[in-house]
Design an enzyme around this catalytic site. Sequence first.
Site, short mmCIF file in Angstrom:
data_model
loop_
_atom_site.label_atom_id
_atom_site.label_comp_id
_atom_site.label_asym_id
_atom_site.label_seq_id
_atom_site.Cartn_x
_atom_site.Cartn_y
_atom_site.Cartn_z
N LYS B 70 0.85 -1.20 0.00
CA LYS B 70 0.00 0.00 0.00
C LYS B 70 0.89 1.25 0.00
O LYS B 70 1.94 1.26 0.65
CB LYS B 70 -0.89 -0.03 1.25
CG LYS B 70 -2.02 0.99 1.28
CD LYS B 70 -2.91 0.74 2.51
CE LYS B 70 -4.03 1.76 2.65
NZ LYS B 70 -4.91 1.46 3.79
N SER B 145 -9.87 1.47 2.82
CA SER B 145 -9.02 2.31 2.03
C SER B 145 -7.95 1.55 1.24
O SER B 145 -7.42 2.08 0.28
CB SER B 145 -8.32 3.32 2.94
OG SER B 145 -7.48 2.65 3.85
N SER B 169 -10.22 -1.13 6.91
CA SER B 169 -9.63 -0.79 5.61
C SER B 169 -8.98 -1.93 4.85
O SER B 169 -8.64 -1.79 3.69
CB SER B 169 -8.59 0.33 5.78
OG SER B 169 -9.24 1.58 5.81
#
Lengths: 480, 494
Positions: B70, B145, B169
């Site tokens: 990420k 996310s 997330s």
Amino acid sequence: MFKVVIGLEVHCELTTNTKNFSAAPNKFTDYPNEHVSTVDLGLPGILPVANKEAVRKALKTALALHCKTPDEVIFDRKNYFYPDLPKGYQITQNTKPMGINGYLDIMVDGKIKRVDIHDLHLEEDTASLEHFPKYSLIDYNRSGVPLIEIVTEPCLSSADEAVTFFEDLRDVFLFLGVSEAKSNFGQMRCDVNISLMREDSTELGTKVEMKNINATPSIRAAIEYEIKRQSDLLLKGEKVVQETRRIGEDGKTYSMREKVDALDYKYFIEPNIPSTPISDDLIYELKSKLPELKLERYIKYTEKYKLSDYDAKVLSKERTISDYFEEVLSFGSDIDLSVNFVTTTVLGTLNKLEISLEDFPITPKTLSGVIELVHNKKISLDHAKKIIYESIEKKENPLELIEKQNLHQIDDEDELLTLIEGLMEENKEIVRQYVEETNMGAINFFIGQTMKKTNRQANPNKSKDIIIKCLERRKENEQI
Amino acid sequence: MVNKMYRGKTILELRKELDEKIITKEELFSHANTLAHYFQEDYNSFVTIIDKPKYKERDSILSGIPYALKDNFSTSGILTTGSSNILKDYVPVFDSTVYKKLKNAGATLIGKTVLDELAMGGTGTTAHTGIVKNPWDKTRMIGGSSAGSASSVALGIVPFSIGSDTGDSVRKPAALGGVVGFKPTYGRISRYGMFAFASSLDHVAIFSRCVKDASIVTDVLKGYDRLDMVTIKDDNKKYTDTLENDIKGKRLFYIKEICDKELYKDCNDKVLEEVLDKFYELIEKCKNLGFEVEEVSIDKKLLEAIYPTYMCISCAEATSNNANLTGIQFGPRGEGTSVEEIMFDSRTKGFSELIKRRFILGSYILQKENQDKLFLNAGRVRRIIVDKITSLFKEYDGMILPASGGIAEKFDSSSEKLEKLSSRYLILENHLAIGNFGGFPSITIPYGFVEGMPIGVNITGRVKEDDLVLNIAHQIEKVTGCKNQYSKVGDIDV
């Protein structure tokens, strides 16, 4: 006229190997941005790691200032934007400071004044900014350096008290060994809050804050200037404005900004540092290692050892000197002689050679050995001091030097008498001057000669007595 | 003939092929890189696709295995944007612990994945480089996310990827993307170098296509880190060793106020009905496996408080955590004649409206006059919720719940969106935050499809019992029929 009410906020950088929340070295450098880690720069993703040494030193200081310590160590974030604050928040202590409700006794005009301490907390220093006409530079060397802030109650009432407190607090840091507390390096700084109130009033006047004063003379100047400025205003029936002022180089203070509403720092507990309980054992350990502070030692010296105010001050001013003095005493040395040797020989040598006590070659034990010899009249005070200077020069042990030079005093009266009689035979002209003209200088002459002849080993008092006796006898007999 | 196909293989399958020299790590990287580029335009998983990898030969199960990270994990020398304009050119000078450990294990980083700006958001639509699409249906979101990390695994580009999980997330996009998402116990994996969103809730988490792979990666990443004071002492267990432990008699519970069908009978929502039907089918299968599963009841008010509590705490911490983004030390510097103006301009231009909204909320929540009522009360409610769940964990080994009440949303479904204050939204769509409140180990695994879209079930267990949660999930995975699944979309054969 007016009562002066002063409160101080004193900041002091702690001496530690690394910074408060990062592994960057905590030490002075002439190069900007040399001792800086990613943590000190507030880069995305960094996390603080609390410094155990800083925590211990802050706790130790809190205990020395008789503060109540918390049950756990936790930190808070103080949130505000400023270019010297890379994370956008400062890690400090708001919820549970390292110490609350303490005090420090200081001596002003021979009287003891208790200065109440509101709290002591541990935090991190900011970066330093240097401003130029068209730009500013940031040096992160200072960013994250461990800092303790000590906040007094508004209980000081004069520049004298404020300055004495500041200086005595510096001595506390030095005695505890938690900081070098050098003002000229910005390691110790002070904010002064001052207000005036009518003698008969119970209501505090309007507070003026003066920020970041480093040096003692500036603190005194700023306070004295403010007392005058605020008195003049009040006497004219004008109001003192609540504001922050700075001190100029001329010793006057100038308005920086008027205080609107106090800034909301939105404190909350730092989530990245888990709370650590403070054990009773730790507190016990730290307490047991606390040294006696300056004032306690001063009182001990004057009351217990009956030293003069001057000697007591000299001997309690610095911890190393004081510890040295007390160690000399611990060998059972005579107090007066110890005071004499430490204040003259030891301190004199340090001054002359410009060295610190750590580099002073004679241990308290050795010195106490020399003092013992003087006390037992084996060697004269005068001579002992000369031997000490000589031993420092020759890098030798003074006791060995005394031994080597066979410097034990000649106390034997017969031996001295024979020697002195001989000297008088050799110096008839001097004897004549005494017998016929009562020239007292003759006594000193023969003392000098006796010393010279004996390589300074003759007991000076006994020699003097014998010399006088011999001269008097000759005078009576008119014998030359 | 040896099957050289890469896409969709698990870590262990690739390991075997590498060890038997059927395939090389360079070939593995090349396949992953090809797939990443191939799907980039349609699905937008990556902020940065790495074309020149650095290989490290290591005696580790992950050596040579491609993965995605990420874009809020600090990677020295590699652009790391947090999917925000305020960091659009930021190249870190230090490695996050997670990246360092994966590097040391010899895993091959193939790209940095898109997230909702600064990890705030659950849609995958707010990154500065555009929206992330769901591999099972391009007209739908994958959630966030950790959107790009989820889609890169769901597309079969990489066998595993790393995300961060502050509310859900990782576990929510895992459910909507039909893959596994595992968030270990708080402190199990170091957060050092992961851009902070809400420090007390932030976790490193893992996407994979099977529970075993998630365990393999956790085994590599876990452990005490002196750079992250909240990390816990390593339990010195290998979670892969206990996946086959007997689960007979293990006790699970689900919460009536979250998944009782009666609650939603007026909703007229076929998808929700099907989600719940499949959930209860799975519960039956669990019982057949030997689990004891019971329904428990919790005060609905407490459950409705999860989302506002989460918002209070996360926005407050986020406003402070992101106060370093001023354009002074790094990032694009705004204009102005004073530092205050420069900071103001940098932040005005650097953040999207959504982020500013959260900062304003956070700031308001922390203000002196509101702090007790909002921030501190949120902390108290958090404690009450955690205590409640912890007390249930005295009787039960785990909590099992549908990760969501629906399937991935369409991008143009504004009219269908749930009313944010409805208890269905508050509870059914937000209960995963319980795992963050208490730092519980929590895993989402796929358990079927509704209208062609994957759905996920969540299992949460006792703090520090990551091994048990993985063990339970691994056993349940055997009866879902969804193990190792990925979207076979795309006319590409590697």
